[in-house]
Design a protein around this motif. Structure first.
Motif, short mmCIF file in Angstrom:
data_model
loop_
_atom_site.label_atom_id
_atom_site.label_comp_id
_atom_site.label_asym_id
_atom_site.label_seq_id
_atom_site.Cartn_x
_atom_site.Cartn_y
_atom_site.Cartn_z
N THR A 29 0.88 -1.17 0.00
CA THR A 29 0.00 0.00 0.00
C THR A 29 0.93 1.22 0.00
OG1 THR A 29 -0.26 0.64 2.32
CG2 THR A 29 -1.54 -1.27 1.60
N VAL A 32 2.21 1.29 4.38
CA VAL A 32 3.09 0.19 4.79
C VAL A 32 2.54 -1.08 4.14
CG1 VAL A 32 3.58 1.30 7.03
CG2 VAL A 32 1.75 -0.40 6.90
N TYR A 33 3.33 -2.15 4.12
CA TYR A 33 2.81 -3.41 3.59
C TYR A 33 1.73 -3.97 4.52
CZ TYR A 33 5.94 -3.92 -0.36
OH TYR A 33 6.56 -3.73 -1.58
N LEU A 60 -9.40 -5.16 12.19
CA LEU A 60 -8.60 -4.94 10.98
C LEU A 60 -9.15 -3.77 10.18
CD1 LEU A 60 -8.49 -8.70 9.84
CD2 LEU A 60 -6.94 -7.51 11.41
N ILE A 61 -8.29 -3.13 9.38
CA ILE A 61 -8.74 -2.09 8.47
C ILE A 61 -9.13 -2.74 7.15
CG2 ILE A 61 -8.00 -0.08 7.10
CD1 ILE A 61 -6.26 0.77 9.46
N HIS A 63 -9.80 -2.51 3.12
CA HIS A 63 -9.32 -1.74 1.98
C HIS A 63 -10.27 -1.91 0.81
CE1 HIS A 63 -5.94 -2.31 4.65
NE2 HIS A 63 -5.28 -1.35 4.03
N ILE A 116 -16.53 -0.27 11.91
CA ILE A 116 -15.57 -0.83 10.96
C ILE A 116 -14.66 0.29 10.45
CG2 ILE A 116 -17.23 -0.62 9.04
CD1 ILE A 116 -15.93 -3.12 7.83
N ALA A 139 -6.80 -5.83 6.00
CA ALA A 139 -5.34 -5.98 6.12
C ALA A 139 -4.76 -5.15 7.24
CB ALA A 139 -4.65 -5.58 4.81
N PRO A 140 -4.18 -5.81 8.25
CA PRO A 140 -3.35 -5.08 9.21
C PRO A 140 -1.97 -4.92 8.61
CG PRO A 140 -3.42 -7.40 9.80
CD PRO A 140 -4.24 -7.25 8.54
N SER A 141 -1.12 -4.12 9.23
CA SER A 141 0.26 -4.02 8.78
C SER A 141 0.90 -5.42 8.85
CB SER A 141 1.02 -3.03 9.64
OG SER A 141 0.82 -3.31 11.02
N GLU A 178 1.71 4.41 8.94
CA GLU A 178 0.34 3.96 8.72
C GLU A 178 -0.62 5.14 8.59
OE1 GLU A 178 2.11 3.51 11.34
OE2 GLU A 178 2.47 1.38 11.75
N ILE A 181 -6.17 7.73 11.28
CA ILE A 181 -7.50 7.15 11.52
C ILE A 181 -8.39 8.21 12.15
CG2 ILE A 181 -8.82 5.33 12.67
CD1 ILE A 181 -6.37 3.60 12.72
N LEU A 192 -7.89 9.24 15.82
CA LEU A 192 -7.56 8.14 16.73
C LEU A 192 -6.10 7.74 16.60
CD1 LEU A 192 -10.67 5.79 16.36
CD2 LEU A 192 -10.27 7.55 18.08
N ARG A 193 -5.57 7.88 15.37
CA ARG A 193 -4.14 7.60 15.16
C ARG A 193 -3.61 8.65 14.20
NH1 ARG A 193 -2.39 1.97 12.44
NH2 ARG A 193 -3.30 2.94 10.60
N PRO A 224 -8.64 -0.22 19.77
CA PRO A 224 -8.14 -1.39 20.51
C PRO A 224 -6.63 -1.54 20.41
CG PRO A 224 -10.10 -1.95 19.27
CD PRO A 224 -9.73 -0.57 18.85
N GLY A 225 -6.05 -1.16 19.27
CA GLY A 225 -4.61 -1.33 19.08
C GLY A 225 -3.78 -0.55 20.08
#
Ligand code: TXA
Ligand code: MG
Length: 334
Positions: A29, A32-33, A60-61, A63, A116, A139-141, A178, A181, A192-193, A224-225
């Motif tokens: 992406t 990041v991968y 998970l995010i 895409h 979501i 996909a997460p990192s 990343e 968010i 959030l991020r 949550p992360g």
């Protein structure tokens, strides 16, 4: 294990592509991968958590490649603020949180959320691939949980190796951090991020005040992360902030006389008065430094016993960069 160039994969006939996505696949992406799975197969999604060693409550995010896909995932109509952000930043490194449609697998939602996280990545070839598959990819990192995110295919190979059957390579990820968010609840817009799309840019785009989530901010959202260790290489990282960083590094280095010290910072970093083994120059601008941050941590981790990082100002892209560096650090020295 097989590594494909993304152009190769785009030439696959549909049946072969579909078969490829019968297991988790490493995808490029612009940030990041990612370790991707089609969102309609819980076995694959569960494998993603397992391969990464990711806690099962960390969602998970998803895409997507077009807005019709978004509509299949969410319950609500899209708010005016989100519409404005989507027009300006998608495709791009911006993830938005929506109320999830009941059809969305609970595995995507970390087995407990009713929201979501969705984004449209700014990698044209990846968008073509999602279009061709005609199904969103969660996909997460693609790092082992807790490690710095991977910005090159070799970083992923290093972390996940044979645990993944299929790798799709598209070179270095240009953003290197990343996605930003964003969540809107009760008319309150919260980052959030932090990411490369900054608070300042989002405020400018919406002409509204935006909050930045911190552990201290008394906001009733969950990301949550947040509660898990993040971005940490296997060796200790010391983050030096403020003008006196050079003197503080000299003092700190005295505790580590028989250790190999690695240094990381912007190109104008001033370091004298102590012995170090290796230096990684991250770049000139904040954007450049952000794009090389994880690669730098991963590079030094292989060569030295501990890392000294010179911090960045808490403005613009520096906010996201410092968020990652603070999380990577065992000590912050002012
Ligand atoms: O740039 C990115 O966002 C990359 C690429 C691969 O797209 N993905 C990424 O995913 O960073 P991951 O899983 O490493 O981080 C996703 C973060 C986690 O902290 C997770 O807790 C949070 O997003 N998240 C996911 N769904 C959420 C939700 N519904 N509400 C709040 N936070 C959520
Ligand atoms: Mg991650």
């Amino acid at each position: 294990m097989q590594i494909f160039k993304i152009d190769e994969v785009l030439n696959f006939p549909y049946e072969r592509l579909k078969l490829l996505f019968d297991t988790p696949v490493v995808i490029p992406t612009e940030t990041v991968y990612g370790l991707a799975g089609v969102i309609n197969n819980d076995n694959i999604l569960n494998d993603i958590y397992q391969i990464k060693g990711r806690p099962s409550d960390n969602p998970l995010i998803v895409h997507i490649s077009n807005l019709n896909m978004l509509k299949t995932l969410i319950k609500e109509t899209i708010s005016p603020e989100y519409t404005t952000l989507i027009k300006k930043y998608w495709p791009g490194p911006l993830t938005l949180i929506f109320k999830a449609n009941d059809n969305v697998s609970s595995v995507v939602k970390g087995n407990h959320m009713d929201t979501i996280a969705v984004r449209m990545p700014n990698n044209i070839k990846l968008l073509k691939l999602i279009d061709k598959l005609n199904i969103p990819l969660a996909a997460p990192s693609a790092n082992t949980s807790g490690q710095p995110s991977p910005t090159e295919i070799n970083h992923v190979l290093n972390d996940l190796g044979n645990k993944v059957k299929t790798y799709i390579d598209d070179g270095k990820c240009p953003c290197g951090l990343e996605s930003t968010i964003v969540s809107i609840q009760n008319n309150k817009i919260t980052i959030l991020r932090p990411g490369i799309i900054t608070k300042e840019e989002i405020e400018n785009c919406l002409q509204k005040e935006v909050n930045l989530y911190t552990k201290e901010s008394n906001i009733n959202y969950t990301i949550p992360g947040m509660k898990y260790t993040h971005y940490s290489p296997k060796i200790d990282v010391y983050l030096f902030i403020g003008k006196n960083y050079n003197n503080n590094m000299i003092k700190k280095a005295q505790n580590f006389k028989d250790k190999k010290i690695g240094i990381m910072g912007s190109n104008d970093i001033d370091i004298c008065g102590f012995k170090y083994e290796e230096i990684f120059y991250m770049g000139e601008t904040l954007i450049e430094c952000a794009s090389n941050c994880f690669a730098g941590l991963r590079h030094l981790e292989k060569k030295v016993d501990l890392i000294f990082v010179k911090g960045f100002p808490y403005i613009n892209e520096g906010v996201a960069l410092m968020d990652r560096l603070e999380k990577a650090s065992s000590e912050i020295i002012e």
